[in-house]
Write a protein that holds these residues in place. Structure first.
Motif, mmCIF file in Angstrom:
data_model
loop_
_atom_site.group_PDB
_atom_site.id
_atom_site.type_symbol
_atom_site.label_atom_id
_atom_site.label_comp_id
_atom_site.label_asym_id
_atom_site.label_seq_id
_atom_site.Cartn_x
_atom_site.Cartn_y
_atom_site.Cartn_z
ATOM 1 N N LEU A 1 0.827 -1.210 0.000
ATOM 2 C CA LEU A 1 0.000 0.000 0.000
ATOM 3 C C LEU A 1 0.860 1.258 0.000
ATOM 4 N N VAL A 2 1.868 1.273 0.842
ATOM 5 C CA VAL A 2 2.766 2.434 0.898
ATOM 6 C C VAL A 2 3.465 2.629 -0.445
ATOM 7 N N ALA A 3 3.933 1.542 -1.036
ATOM 8 C CA ALA A 3 4.601 1.631 -2.338
ATOM 9 C C ALA A 3 3.664 2.183 -3.399
ATOM 10 N N ALA A 4 2.405 1.752 -3.376
ATOM 11 C CA ALA A 4 1.429 2.229 -4.359
ATOM 12 C C ALA A 4 1.153 3.712 -4.201
ATOM 13 N N LEU A 5 0.988 4.169 -2.967
ATOM 14 C CA LEU A 5 0.676 5.577 -2.728
ATOM 15 C C LEU A 5 1.846 6.481 -3.105
ATOM 16 N N VAL A 6 3.049 6.079 -2.728
ATOM 17 C CA VAL A 6 4.233 6.873 -3.073
ATOM 18 C C VAL A 6 4.409 6.935 -4.590
ATOM 19 N N THR A 7 4.204 5.810 -5.243
ATOM 20 C CA THR A 7 4.334 5.765 -6.703
ATOM 21 C C THR A 7 3.289 6.636 -7.375
ATOM 22 N N ALA A 8 2.049 6.569 -6.897
ATOM 23 C CA ALA A 8 0.980 7.367 -7.490
ATOM 24 C C ALA A 8 1.298 8.853 -7.405
ATOM 25 N N ARG B 1 3.304 13.672 -10.226
ATOM 26 C CA ARG B 1 4.111 14.895 -10.212
ATOM 27 C C ARG B 1 5.059 14.945 -11.404
ATOM 28 N N LEU B 2 5.634 13.815 -11.742
ATOM 29 C CA LEU B 2 6.585 13.771 -12.852
ATOM 30 C C LEU B 2 5.897 13.663 -14.206
ATOM 31 N N ARG B 3 4.599 13.349 -14.207
ATOM 32 C CA ARG B 3 3.845 13.124 -15.434
ATOM 33 C C ARG B 3 4.561 12.098 -16.322
ATOM 34 N N HIS B 4 4.924 11.011 -15.673
ATOM 35 C CA HIS B 4 5.682 9.965 -16.365
ATOM 36 C C HIS B 4 5.265 8.612 -15.806
ATOM 37 N N ARG B 5 5.178 7.575 -16.654
ATOM 38 C CA ARG B 5 4.703 6.261 -16.230
ATOM 39 C C ARG B 5 5.698 5.125 -16.505
ATOM 40 N N PHE B 6 6.318 5.153 -17.662
ATOM 41 C CA PHE B 6 7.108 4.022 -18.127
ATOM 42 C C PHE B 6 8.151 3.561 -17.114
ATOM 43 N N ILE C 1 8.347 -8.629 -3.722
ATOM 44 C CA ILE C 1 7.377 -8.957 -4.763
ATOM 45 C C ILE C 1 6.129 -8.085 -4.632
ATOM 46 N N GLU C 2 5.627 -7.948 -3.417
ATOM 47 C CA GLU C 2 4.419 -7.154 -3.207
ATOM 48 C C GLU C 2 4.650 -5.684 -3.539
ATOM 49 N N CYS C 3 5.784 -5.134 -3.097
ATOM 50 C CA CYS C 3 6.083 -3.723 -3.387
ATOM 51 C C CYS C 3 6.303 -3.509 -4.880
ATOM 52 N N GLY C 4 7.051 -4.397 -5.511
ATOM 53 C CA GLY C 4 7.271 -4.271 -6.950
ATOM 54 C C GLY C 4 5.976 -4.346 -7.720
ATOM 55 N N LEU C 5 5.110 -5.244 -7.275
ATOM 56 C CA LEU C 5 3.812 -5.394 -7.922
ATOM 57 C C LEU C 5 3.004 -4.108 -7.851
ATOM 58 N N ILE D 1 4.013 -1.110 -7.310
ATOM 59 C CA ILE D 1 4.637 0.014 -8.006
ATOM 60 C C ILE D 1 4.239 -0.035 -9.476
ATOM 61 N N GLY D 2 4.290 -1.236 -10.059
ATOM 62 C CA GLY D 2 4.071 -1.361 -11.496
ATOM 63 C C GLY D 2 2.632 -1.525 -11.940
ATOM 64 N N ALA D 3 1.835 -2.333 -11.219
ATOM 65 C CA ALA D 3 0.487 -2.682 -11.687
ATOM 66 C C ALA D 3 -0.458 -1.487 -11.811
ATOM 67 N N PRO D 4 -0.613 -0.660 -10.777
ATOM 68 C CA PRO D 4 -1.532 0.480 -10.925
ATOM 69 C C PRO D 4 -1.097 1.447 -12.019
ATOM 70 N N VAL D 5 0.215 1.679 -12.119
ATOM 71 C CA VAL D 5 0.717 2.585 -13.148
ATOM 72 C C VAL D 5 0.446 2.014 -14.532
ATOM 73 N N ALA D 6 0.587 0.700 -14.690
ATOM 74 C CA ALA D 6 0.396 0.064 -16.001
ATOM 75 C C ALA D 6 -1.017 0.293 -16.525
ATOM 76 N N ILE D 7 -2.032 0.045 -15.705
ATOM 77 C CA ILE D 7 -3.402 0.175 -16.191
ATOM 78 C C ILE D 7 -3.774 1.639 -16.401
ATOM 79 N N VAL D 8 -3.303 2.521 -15.524
ATOM 80 C CA VAL D 8 -3.572 3.954 -15.689
ATOM 81 C C VAL D 8 -2.889 4.484 -16.944
ATOM 82 N N TRP D 9 -1.683 4.029 -17.179
ATOM 83 C CA TRP D 9 -0.915 4.481 -18.343
ATOM 84 C C TRP D 9 -1.633 4.117 -19.640
ATOM 85 N N VAL D 10 -2.114 2.888 -19.721
ATOM 86 C CA VAL D 10 -2.794 2.459 -20.942
ATOM 87 C C VAL D 10 -4.101 3.224 -21.136
#
Length: 427
Positions: free
Chosen positions: A258-265, A270-275, A310-314, A316-325
């Motif tokens: 959860l912390v990883a997801a919130l920080v990543t979001a 702020r950076l307007r960047h996803r990849f 694994i959970e933090c990596g997941l 970080i990447g999963a929410p950004v992936a679907i939002v990016w697409v």
């Protein structure tokens, strides 16, 4: 290259921002929307996700023993859930255009809440309810389903009156605020419109390579997602924890995610960047799976740490992936149908994740961890292809190589979605 008076913006296109409205008033409206719209949708999404993984907690509380499940029966039970997920994703998104979201979402939530296995997997609650083992003649895992199922039904009924349907009907805004919100939404939409689902629109949607590459990226990510969701309690129990302690040990792991997801979001916005976040998340995931593949040579504490990675990596990447697409799919129907396809493809990963953790390979699960690692690499590769392809397309549009589309009839041009020459893809 043609001279234009519009300003192209990543993920959209719009006229030069000569805003006539008050920025303070705009922020006030956005805060109201955040307060009234997001919380109930957050709860619904949380229940939707957790309902799918509660069987993992029930498993270590005796579900397989009590139901006489053997061999791969558990894997098959998990797998069958994904059939309706895949088949109904796109039709459900289309229905939201024709039925009030409050009616549609609350109805399907009530239906799934009545299912015997589609019940919430709140970790603290699961731990407490497991202690009810034997009460009333029911095993602890049955109480998890019974009580948490009632919670799902109660939230479903309440959501009918808590979900805000459309901006035009937002009763928490006054007339001036509602008008401001509608202008902002229209401004954000810019030229990327697709409000008619005709044959041309369907062809544009099905033929959009971004949807399929983005779906592959999300598919690879979700193999890891569902794998850890369905098998985390089992893996923890096989690290030496009792069933109840394994339930407890999942809590800090999910909290870290959860912390990883919130920080990543916050950071990616702020950076307007996803990849880069997709790649970083995949990299952390890979490290975690490598540790688990080499678990014979590492301590239990190190293996437990790998679950955090694994959970933090997941998350970080999963929410950004679907939002990016989805943010790069312009127009209502392009986004509704396209995002449905992407999520349906991601749900296909359930067929993989539910079959790679072979009971006979416990506790090392070389196939499970190996396949999850490989699918993470596939997600990173697909994300790279998506990034390079959209960057190249942006450059072509800057050079005016897509301006011939402006010669289309107005009716067609107003329904091309993100294929409009003035749309720029977010990277």
């Amino acid at each position: 290259m043609r001279p234009v008076t519009e300003v192209a913006v990543e993920g959209q296109s719009q006229y030069s921002p000569q805003s006539s409205w008050d920025s303070k008033a705009e922020r006030r409206v956005l805060r109201k929307c955040d307060f009234h719209v997001i919380p109930i949708l957050y709860v619904l999404y949380m229940l939707s996700y957790l309902d799918r993984i509660n069987i993992g907690n029930a498993r270590i509380e005796g579900l397989e023993r009590d139901l006489g499940m053997t061999a791969n029966d558990y894997n098959i039970a998990v797998q069958v859930f994904f059939v309706p997920y895949i088949l109904l994703e796109v039709p459900s998104n289309i229905m939201l255009r024709r039925v009030a979201p409050s009616a549609w979402l609350s109805s399907i939530m009530f239906i799934w809440g009545t299912g015997p296995l589609l019940l919430i997997a709140l970790k603290f609650l699961a731990y407490a309810l497991a202690k009810m083992d034997g009460l009333g003649g029911y095993a602890g895992w049955r109480w998890i389903f019974i009580i948490e199922g009632l919670l799902t039904l109660v939230v479903a009924v309440a959501s009918k009156w808590l979900i805000v349907d459309w901006p035009e009907d937002a009763r928490f805004l006054n007339d001036g605020e509602r008008a401001l919100l509608l202008r902002r939404l229209e401004n954000d939409k810019g030229f990327a419109k697709m409000d008619k689902l005709d044959k041309r629109a369907i062809k544009r949607i099905i033929g959009d390579w971004k949807i399929w590459v983005g779906g592959l990226m999300y598919f690879g990510t979700c193999v890891s997602n569902y794998s850890i969701s369905y098998y985390l309690p089992t893996v923890l129990s096989e690290l030496g924890y009792s069933a109840s302690d394994a339930q407890v040990q999942t809590i800090p792991i999910y909290a870290a995610g959860l912390v990883a997801a919130l920080v990543t979001a916050w950071t990616s916005d702020r950076l307007r960047h996803r990849f880069s976040f997709v790649i970083v998340g995949a990299g952390i995931n890979v490290i975690g799976y490598i540790v688990l593949l080499a678990q014979a040579n590492v301590s239990v504490k190190v293996r437990y740490m790998a679950l955090y990675l694994i959970e933090c990596g997941l998350w970080i990447g999963a929410p950004v992936a679907i939002v990016w697409v989805t943010s790069n799919l312009g127009g209502h129907y392009k986004r509704a149908v396209g995002s449905g396809i992407v999520v349906a493809m991601a749900n296909m990963s359930g067929f993989v994740s539910s079959n790679i953790f072979i009971p006979g390979q416990a506790p090392r699960y070389p196939v499970g961890y190996g396949v999850a690692l490989a699918m993470t690499a596939v997600a990173a590769l697909a994300g790279t292809v998506l990034y390079l392809g959209m960057r190249q397309e942006n450059r072509r549009r800057e050079r005016g190589e897509r301006d011939h589309r402006l010669l289309l009839e107005k009716e067609q041009l107003d329904n091309v979605g993100d294929e409009h020459p003035d749309f720029r893809y977010a990277l």
